[in-house]
Write a protein that holds these residues in place. Structure first.
Motif, mmCIF file in Angstrom:
data_model
loop_
_atom_site.group_PDB
_atom_site.id
_atom_site.type_symbol
_atom_site.label_atom_id
_atom_site.label_comp_id
_atom_site.label_asym_id
_atom_site.label_seq_id
_atom_site.Cartn_x
_atom_site.Cartn_y
_atom_site.Cartn_z
ATOM 1 N N PRO A 307 0.822 -1.219 0.000
ATOM 2 C CA PRO A 307 0.000 0.000 0.000
ATOM 3 C C PRO A 307 0.855 1.268 0.000
ATOM 4 O O PRO A 307 1.896 1.334 0.649
ATOM 5 C CB PRO A 307 -0.813 -0.124 1.299
ATOM 6 C CG PRO A 307 -0.792 -1.568 1.637
ATOM 7 C CD PRO A 307 0.515 -2.089 1.149
ATOM 8 N N THR A 308 0.378 2.280 -0.740
ATOM 9 C CA THR A 308 1.033 3.584 -0.710
ATOM 10 C C THR A 308 0.696 4.286 0.601
ATOM 11 O O THR A 308 -0.148 3.821 1.370
ATOM 12 C CB THR A 308 0.574 4.444 -1.889
ATOM 13 O OG1 THR A 308 -0.845 4.700 -1.748
ATOM 14 C CG2 THR A 308 0.845 3.757 -3.217
ATOM 15 N N ALA A 309 1.343 5.416 0.843
ATOM 16 C CA ALA A 309 1.102 6.162 2.080
ATOM 17 C C ALA A 309 -0.360 6.574 2.192
ATOM 18 O O ALA A 309 -0.984 6.453 3.260
ATOM 19 C CB ALA A 309 2.011 7.390 2.132
ATOM 20 N N ARG A 310 -0.961 7.051 1.103
ATOM 21 C CA ARG A 310 -2.358 7.471 1.128
ATOM 22 C C ARG A 310 -3.292 6.273 1.314
ATOM 23 O O ARG A 310 -4.277 6.340 2.063
ATOM 24 C CB ARG A 310 -2.699 8.223 -0.158
ATOM 25 C CG ARG A 310 -4.155 8.739 -0.216
ATOM 26 C CD ARG A 310 -4.386 9.540 -1.481
ATOM 27 N NE ARG A 310 -3.581 10.749 -1.465
ATOM 28 C CZ ARG A 310 -3.942 11.882 -0.858
ATOM 29 N NH1 ARG A 310 -5.117 11.941 -0.226
ATOM 30 N NH2 ARG A 310 -3.168 12.936 -0.885
ATOM 31 N N THR A 311 -2.971 5.184 0.629
ATOM 32 C CA THR A 311 -3.807 3.988 0.763
ATOM 33 C C THR A 311 -3.805 3.470 2.193
ATOM 34 O O THR A 311 -4.841 3.020 2.711
ATOM 35 C CB THR A 311 -3.318 2.890 -0.195
ATOM 36 O OG1 THR A 311 -3.352 3.382 -1.535
ATOM 37 C CG2 THR A 311 -4.178 1.649 -0.096
ATOM 38 N N ARG A 312 -2.653 3.508 2.850
ATOM 39 C CA ARG A 312 -2.577 3.064 4.250
ATOM 40 C C ARG A 312 -3.559 3.837 5.124
ATOM 41 O O ARG A 312 -4.300 3.261 5.923
ATOM 42 C CB ARG A 312 -1.167 3.258 4.802
ATOM 43 C CG ARG A 312 -0.144 2.276 4.337
ATOM 44 C CD ARG A 312 1.147 2.457 5.120
ATOM 45 N NE ARG A 312 1.005 2.024 6.500
ATOM 46 C CZ ARG A 312 1.911 2.252 7.451
ATOM 47 N NH1 ARG A 312 3.019 2.923 7.154
ATOM 48 N NH2 ARG A 312 1.723 1.808 8.678
ATOM 49 N N VAL A 313 -3.557 5.158 4.981
ATOM 50 C CA VAL A 313 -4.431 5.988 5.811
ATOM 51 C C VAL A 313 -5.893 5.736 5.466
ATOM 52 O O VAL A 313 -6.744 5.627 6.358
ATOM 53 C CB VAL A 313 -4.070 7.480 5.634
ATOM 54 C CG1 VAL A 313 -5.039 8.356 6.426
ATOM 55 C CG2 VAL A 313 -2.643 7.749 6.103
ATOM 56 N N LYS A 314 -6.218 5.642 4.167
ATOM 57 C CA LYS A 314 -7.600 5.418 3.754
ATOM 58 C C LYS A 314 -8.121 4.074 4.274
ATOM 59 O O LYS A 314 -9.256 3.976 4.752
ATOM 60 C CB LYS A 314 -7.698 5.475 2.230
ATOM 61 C CG LYS A 314 -7.504 6.878 1.651
ATOM 62 C CD LYS A 314 -7.554 6.874 0.139
ATOM 63 C CE LYS A 314 -8.935 6.516 -0.374
ATOM 64 N NZ LYS A 314 -9.020 6.609 -1.847
ATOM 65 N N LYS A 315 -7.285 3.040 4.213
ATOM 66 C CA LYS A 315 -7.697 1.736 4.724
ATOM 67 C C LYS A 315 -7.918 1.774 6.230
ATOM 68 O O LYS A 315 -8.838 1.147 6.768
ATOM 69 C CB LYS A 315 -6.639 0.685 4.374
ATOM 70 C CG LYS A 315 -6.510 0.374 2.885
ATOM 71 C CD LYS A 315 -7.710 -0.389 2.370
ATOM 72 C CE LYS A 315 -7.500 -0.811 0.917
ATOM 73 N NZ LYS A 315 -8.670 -1.543 0.381
#
Length: 523
Positions: A307-315
């Protein structure tokens, strides 16, 4: 760039030996050195430290001329001697890793940086070997492999490369990247030590010794486990590289990492946190951290998407299913910070955890019940398996020493109030109904049996108290009844009062009893 013994031209060699960014040897002394047989940089490696010292002594005491006239000494300054020895080691390094001794590499600026790292490696090589990490039943081969490689990196072998070179991925490097500008190593490797680990040949006679040593360490780590059978075929060759490949292939191969990816993806994509149980938001965030690191580690072994940095937070945000107003407000603030918290998982967690309703409720319970912290840990077990609680001295000394030490360390972290509370609770729960080793047979509060005479006296006393209480109650009822009768007489004529005196008296007593009951309840 392959190793080339004739990489320097005569002009470049002269500049290297006499230049300011070279060895700084006087021209006259350099001319005499050539007469002594030093003509190439490879000759410096052949001489080594002791050979250079011997050469300097010869130059300092030259033979007289044939006519007997003395010859002035050929001076080699101390700084030149130091640089010559460093250059000799540099040549060994270049030969081992297979690089050419070119003019851009053989400058004092580069040699000086090399010498600093080489000195550090030499010091590490002389240190006694530490013990490798054991493979226990609670540690997977994959995790142990990571720790074992770190151990190998700390052990420097006879070629100044660490023993980690034995278990590197490629036995023969496909390419040799060029050195970084003014550095004695390629940018990809970042240090002299790593360059050695990645490029020392495995067909060198010394490499066999290194493989044998690694094999001994592997056997010492897995001895007594079911993994020993996996390396049985390697005992004859003592090949540590093949032994490690067998362990990885059989116990940490593609199927293992596929399962790691599956478990991590399952947590990140499907695990929800409602904030209604005992699991805190920080604990949930730790699960996301571990899953992300697992995916990142697995990417080196199997194909998977990290996961990218943004994907980590969104998840992480989508996994939170809560109706707590304060937490929802924190989540909204994160969503609005597009260039900050939305691309920084740790900042998001740090911002949201103060709004965790589970942690807030736990904190409130602790404030309301100061004993909760003590009672909450009762029943927990420490690393040695001992139950973490208060132990009377007689019970404590029966425990093994390691468990005694853990219990003492646990008790040392508690406040005096917590200790007193645990002691009182333990005493109340465990004190038997005995005195001096004999079972109590009823009796008074002091534990002694009561005689028949005393028992009759106690019963008589209770009956007397009850009789007195009944007399007092009757007196009180009569007084209340009298008051009620007087109020009734004042409200009617005398005739009616005299005729119904008995009836009024009985009615007054009933009313008095009810009133007395009400007064008792209110008091």
């Amino acid at each position: 760039m392959a190793y080339n013994a004739t990489a320097l031209s005569p002009a470049e060699m002269n500049d290297f030996m006499t230049g300011m960014n070279g060895m700084k040897i006087p021209d006259r002394s350099w001319t005499e050195m050539k007469l002594q047989g030093v003509r190439t940089v490879e000759d410096l490696e052949d001489l080594g430290d002791s050979g250079i010292d011997a050469l300097v002594k010869i130059l300092a005491r030259p033979s007289p001329l044939p006519n007997g006239n003395a010859v002035n000494p050929f001076v080699v300054p101390a700084i030149s001697q130091m640089r010559l020895k460093a250059a000799a080691k540099m040549m060994t390094y270049l030969r081992v890793i297979g690089y050419a001794a070119t003019a851009d590499v053989l400058t004092w600026d580069v040699i000086k940086k090399f010498s600093t790292e080489w000195t550090t490696l030499s010091a590490a090589q002389k240190q006694d070997a530490s013990d490798p990490p054991k493979l226990t039943k609670n540690v997977s081969i994959a995790k142990w492999h990571v720790n074992f490689v770190l151990f190998l990196e700390s052990q420097i072998g006879p070629r100044m490369a660490s023993y980690a070179n034995v278990v590197r991925e490629n036995s023969t490097p496909a390419t040799r990247p060029g050195f970084a500008t003014d550095k004695p190593y390629p940018t990809e490797f970042g240090s002299v030590g790593k360059t050695l680990d990645m490029l020392v040949p495995h067909d060198d006679p010394t490499a066999k010794q290194e493989r044998a040593q690694v094999f001994k360490w592997i056997v010492s780590c897995i001895n007594g486990t079911h993994y020993s059978a996996t390396v049985a075929d390697c005992h004859k060759t003592q090949n540590g590289r093949e032994a490690m490949k067998a362990l990885i292939a059989n116990h940490a191969g593609k199927s293992y990492w596929d399962n790691v990816v599956k478990t991590a993806d399952e947590f990140i994509n499907n695990r929800q946190w409602t904030g209604t149980g005992s699991l805190t938001l920080e604990t949930h965030a730790n699960g996301h951290r571990k899953s992300f690191m697992a995916l990142k580690e697995a990417a080196a072994h199997v194909s998977n998407e990290v996961p990218t940095a943004r994907t980590r937070v969104k998840k992480f945000l989508s996994s939170i299913v809560s109706h707590d107003p304060k937490l929802l407000a924190a989540m909204a603030a994160v969503n609005q910070d597009e260039t900050g918290m939305m691309i920084d998982f740790e900042s998001t967690v740090a911002f949201m955890t103060p709004s965790d309703p589970v942690a807030a409720n736990a904190s409130n319970r602790k404030r309301k019940n100061p004993v909760a912290e003590v009672s909450g840990v009762l029943g927990q077990r420490g690393k040695t398996g001992v139950e973490l609680k208060y132990y009377p001295w007689a019970e404590l000394i029966k425990l093994p020493k390691d468990q005694q030490e853990e219990v003492r360390a646990y008790n040392a972290t508690k406040t005096k109030e917590q200790k007193d509370s645990e002691k009182a609770a333990a005493k109340s729960a465990t004190t038997p109904n005995r005195r001096n080793g004999k079972r109590r047979r009823g009796g008074g509060g002091d534990g002694r049996p009561v005689s028949n005479k005393k028992l009759r006296g106690m019963i008589a006393s209770v009956l007397k108290d009850n009789t007195k209480k009944e007399d007092d109650d009757a007196k009180a009822v009569n007084e209340i009844a009298s008051v009620l009768m007087s109020l009734t007489n004042n409200g009617g004529d005398n005739k009616s009062a005299n005729v119904g005196a008995t009836e009024v008296n009985e009615q007054s007593k009933v009313a008095a009893l009810k009133l007395q009951s009400i007064l008792k309840k209110s008091s």
